[in-house]
Write a protein that holds these residues in place. Structure first.
Motif, PDB file in Angstrom:
ATOM      1  N   ALA A 142      -0.194  11.105   0.299  1.00 23.41           N
ATOM      2  CA  ALA A 142      -1.195  10.042   0.394  1.00 23.41           C
ATOM      3  C   ALA A 142      -2.522  10.678   0.826  1.00 23.41           C
ATOM      4  O   ALA A 142      -2.547  11.623   1.622  1.00 23.41           O
ATOM      5  CB  ALA A 142      -0.742   9.004   1.413  1.00 23.41           C
TER       6      ALA A 142
ATOM      7  N   LEU B 258       0.864  -1.182   0.000  1.00 22.79           N
ATOM      8  CA  LEU B 258       0.000   0.000   0.000  1.00 22.79           C
ATOM      9  C   LEU B 258       0.900   1.231   0.000  1.00 22.79           C
ATOM     10  O   LEU B 258       1.603   1.502   0.976  1.00 22.79           O
ATOM     11  CB  LEU B 258      -0.906  -0.003   1.237  1.00 22.79           C
ATOM     12  CG  LEU B 258      -1.802   1.218   1.435  1.00 22.79           C
ATOM     13  CD1 LEU B 258      -2.749   1.407   0.253  1.00 22.79           C
ATOM     14  CD2 LEU B 258      -2.584   1.097   2.741  1.00 22.79           C
TER      15      LEU B 258
ATOM     16  N   HIS C  68       2.236   4.823   0.410  1.00 25.10           N
ATOM     17  CA  HIS C  68       1.917   6.067   1.113  1.00 25.10           C
ATOM     18  C   HIS C  68       2.837   7.206   0.688  1.00 25.10           C
ATOM     19  O   HIS C  68       2.727   8.330   1.170  1.00 25.10           O
ATOM     20  CB  HIS C  68       1.930   5.871   2.626  1.00 25.10           C
ATOM     21  CG  HIS C  68       3.301   5.769   3.236  1.00 25.10           C
ATOM     22  ND1 HIS C  68       3.515   5.588   4.576  1.00 25.10           N
ATOM     23  CD2 HIS C  68       4.538   5.823   2.690  1.00 25.10           C
ATOM     24  CE1 HIS C  68       4.812   5.544   4.831  1.00 25.10           C
ATOM     25  NE2 HIS C  68       5.454   5.694   3.706  1.00 25.10           N
TER      26      HIS C  68
ATOM     27  N   GLU D 211      -6.962  -0.120   2.827  1.00 27.04           N
ATOM     28  CA  GLU D 211      -6.571  -0.977   3.945  1.00 27.04           C
ATOM     29  C   GLU D 211      -7.762  -1.780   4.459  1.00 27.04           C
ATOM     30  O   GLU D 211      -7.645  -2.970   4.761  1.00 27.04           O
ATOM     31  CB  GLU D 211      -5.965  -0.146   5.069  1.00 27.04           C
ATOM     32  CG  GLU D 211      -5.490  -0.995   6.235  1.00 27.04           C
ATOM     33  CD  GLU D 211      -4.653  -0.223   7.248  1.00 27.04           C
ATOM     34  OE1 GLU D 211      -4.419  -0.771   8.344  1.00 27.04           O
ATOM     35  OE2 GLU D 211      -4.238   0.910   6.937  1.00 27.04           O
TER      36      GLU D 211
ATOM     37  N   THR E 240       3.074  -1.076   4.173  1.00 26.02           N
ATOM     38  CA  THR E 240       2.835   0.298   3.727  1.00 26.02           C
ATOM     39  C   THR E 240       4.166   1.032   3.638  1.00 26.02           C
ATOM     40  O   THR E 240       4.993   0.937   4.547  1.00 26.02           O
ATOM     41  CB  THR E 240       1.909   1.037   4.711  1.00 26.02           C
ATOM     42  OG1 THR E 240       0.676   0.330   4.803  1.00 26.02           O
ATOM     43  CG2 THR E 240       1.628   2.454   4.227  1.00 26.02           C
TER      44      THR E 240
ATOM     45  N   GLN F  35      -6.507   5.732   1.362  1.00 31.28           N
ATOM     46  CA  GLN F  35      -5.698   4.799   2.141  1.00 31.28           C
ATOM     47  C   GLN F  35      -6.576   3.949   3.064  1.00 31.28           C
ATOM     48  O   GLN F  35      -6.390   2.729   3.174  1.00 31.28           O
ATOM     49  CB  GLN F  35      -4.664   5.558   2.975  1.00 31.28           C
ATOM     50  CG  GLN F  35      -3.674   6.394   2.180  1.00 31.28           C
ATOM     51  CD  GLN F  35      -2.795   5.575   1.262  1.00 31.28           C
ATOM     52  OE1 GLN F  35      -3.087   5.440   0.090  1.00 31.28           O
ATOM     53  NE2 GLN F  35      -1.732   5.020   1.814  1.00 31.28           N
TER      54      GLN F  35
ATOM     55  N   GLY G 164      -4.790   6.377  -5.541  1.00 36.72           N
ATOM     56  CA  GLY G 164      -4.210   5.456  -4.577  1.00 36.72           C
ATOM     57  C   GLY G 164      -3.528   4.306  -5.297  1.00 36.72           C
ATOM     58  O   GLY G 164      -3.704   4.129  -6.510  1.00 36.72           O
TER      59      GLY G 164
END
Length: 487
Positions: free
Chosen positions: A344, A321, A323, A353, A373, A349, A423
């Protein structure tokens, strides 16, 4: 030279957004009908000496007389200072809902009407007839006359990204009302049809980008499940070539030749479905796709693709993920300086998640077993491993990067530039720094299982975002000092 133009209604003020949009449609259809009719006549009968045919884009104009502040929480739907603002408009039929929404906010937040009339920007003949199957503009020299002597052609002076890049210099102290001029939008609508082999009308408000064909197969399978469920809210599925099915068991006609960026749409009646674009490999494709999709003003876009894991603690199939982004793709350096931070976005986010947790049934600390992340580095050289590794590896380590790909930072940076929430959730497909190259037979069973979940996570995140009010999703972080009123 005699210039022939259609007789358009005089500019008129409106306090009703639907009526204003109806007038925009009327003006646009009047102009394009005039040009199409004239063009067909010229093709059939030849040009008249000294006659030039011209019609103009419709325009929205708005004047704010006061410094009175509107709700400071709003990121769009208002102007920040007194003055007159205007934007040319194309395809108001396609953008009907968007225009009504933006005009409603402007009128409501300032208590002032909008003025709708013809602009002074000519409609190029190529764009005027773009959606008419019975009209084709011949190549220069093929018609027996010089096209630009008879009709207006595209003008790069009004087909650029000056507004979104913050370099726009207003004429006559009239500021921009929207991020794109009509010609810039028309240009992208034409490019979208070319690159994706689907019409702009099919694009949905939530866009997923991938760099792997596997996701297309999964997406079609998911779409058929949704069409089989009357409560899903999805109404049809569109594949390349504009092949649209409404029934889960319907066959999809094969496309004779796949486009550069095959695109698929799982549609909802309100446009809040999901579009999947297989952009292939590389930042150039990522920039091209987002450059053009941006004019449709999507609510969010995300990258769900493969990446190289850079940490020994990662396994094939783990999720990343992003960031933060290390931009070594270079395709946007002239539009968005590399020193510009790409933040981010909390809303995206959290949605990603939570979607990982929902799909994998892991929560909290356990989620760290399969997802990390951190910073994603995007480069423009797929075979970077073949070079001297000391320089790249040192930079990657200093940046704290945990994954490497060729598209994610480009998509995120263009989302930042175009004010589209963005994202990235990637899946580790190889670990080149640790001897696990992307070669046949390297994928583990765990990797294959995770990849099958990956698209589901992206879809779940988009479906969660769909329920979020736009004023929350479109954060003020994406807006600059002197912003346009329109989203």
């Amino acid at each position: 030279m005699t210039i022939k133009t259609p007789k358009a209604p005089a500019a008129e003020q409106f306090t009703d957004a639907d009526a204003a949009v109806a007038r925009l449609i009327e003006l646009y259809e009047l102009a394009t009908d005039f040009l199409s009719t004239a063009f067909k006549d010229v093709i059939q009968n030849g040009p008249q000496d000294g006659v030039h045919y011209r019609a103009f884009y419709p325009e929205i104009r708005f004047t704010n007389p006061s410094y009175t502040r509107v709700d400071s929480r709003l990121s769009f739907g208002h102007v920040s200072a007194p003055g007159t603002y205007a934007s040319t408009i194309t395809r108001p039929d396609l953008f009907r809902h968007y225009l009504a929404q933006q005009i409603t906010l402007l009128i409501r937040n300032h208590g002032q009407p909008v003025e709708i009339g013809a602009s002074n920007t000519p409609i190029p003949i190529h764009f005027a007839v773009a959606n008419r199957s019975d009209v084709t503009v011949p190549q220069e020299g093929a018609a027996g006359f010089v096209l630009r002597d008879i009709f207006d052609v595209p003008d790069l002076a009004t087909t650029n990204d000056d507004i979104v890049n913050g370099t726009y210099q207003p004429e006559d102290d009239i500021g921009p009302l929207a991020l794109f001029t009509a010609q810039r939008v028309d240009y992208s609508l034409a490019r979208l049809s070319h690159y994706t082999a689907t019409d702009p009308e099919h694009f949905q408000n939530h866009v997923l980008f991938t760099n792997y064909q596997f996701y297309v197969t999964e997406f079609e399978s998911y779409a058929r499940e949704m069409l089989a469920d009357p409560s899903s809210g999805y109404c049809s599925f569109v594949s390349t070539g504009n092949h649209e099915i409404f029934d889960a068991d319907a066959d999809i006609a094969p496309t004779a030749k796949l486009p550069q960026m095959p695109t698929y749409h799982l549609k909802r009646a309100d446009g809040n479905g999901i579009t999947l674009v297989n952009i292939g490999v590389g930042p150039s494709n990522a920039k091209t796709a987002t450059d053009h999709i941006a004019v449709l003003r999507p609510h969010a876009w995300m990258m769900v693709g493969h990446c190289a894991g850079l940490r020994n603690t990662q396994s094939l199939g783990d999720f990343v993920l992003a960031h933060a982004y290390l931009r070594e793709d270079h395709v946007l350096d002239d539009d968005l300086p590399v020193w510009t931070p790409i933040p981010a976005l909390a809303e995206i986010q959290v949605a990603l998640e939570q979607a990982v947790a929902d799909v994998t049934a892991l929560e909290g600390y356990d989620l760290k077993r399969i997802m990390r992340t951190g910073t994603v580095a995007t480069i423009d050289n797929r075979n970077w491993e073949l070079r001297d590794q000391s320089g790249p590896v040192q930079r990657l380590s200093q940046s704290r990067a945990i994954a490497l790909d060729m598209e994610s930072a480009t998509i995120a940076a263009n989302g930042y530039r175009f004010r589209v929430p963005y994202g990235t959730l990637l899946c580790v497909s190889d670990k080149p720094l640790h001897g696990e190259l992307k070669l046949p037979g390297m994928a583990s069973d765990f990797y294959r299982t995770q990849v099958s979940r990956h698209l589901q996570i992206g879809i779940k995140a988009m479906e969660d975002l769909r329920s979020m009010p736009l004023e929350r999703l479109h954060s003020r972080k994406l807006r600059s000092f002197d912003e346009t009123a329109f989203l």
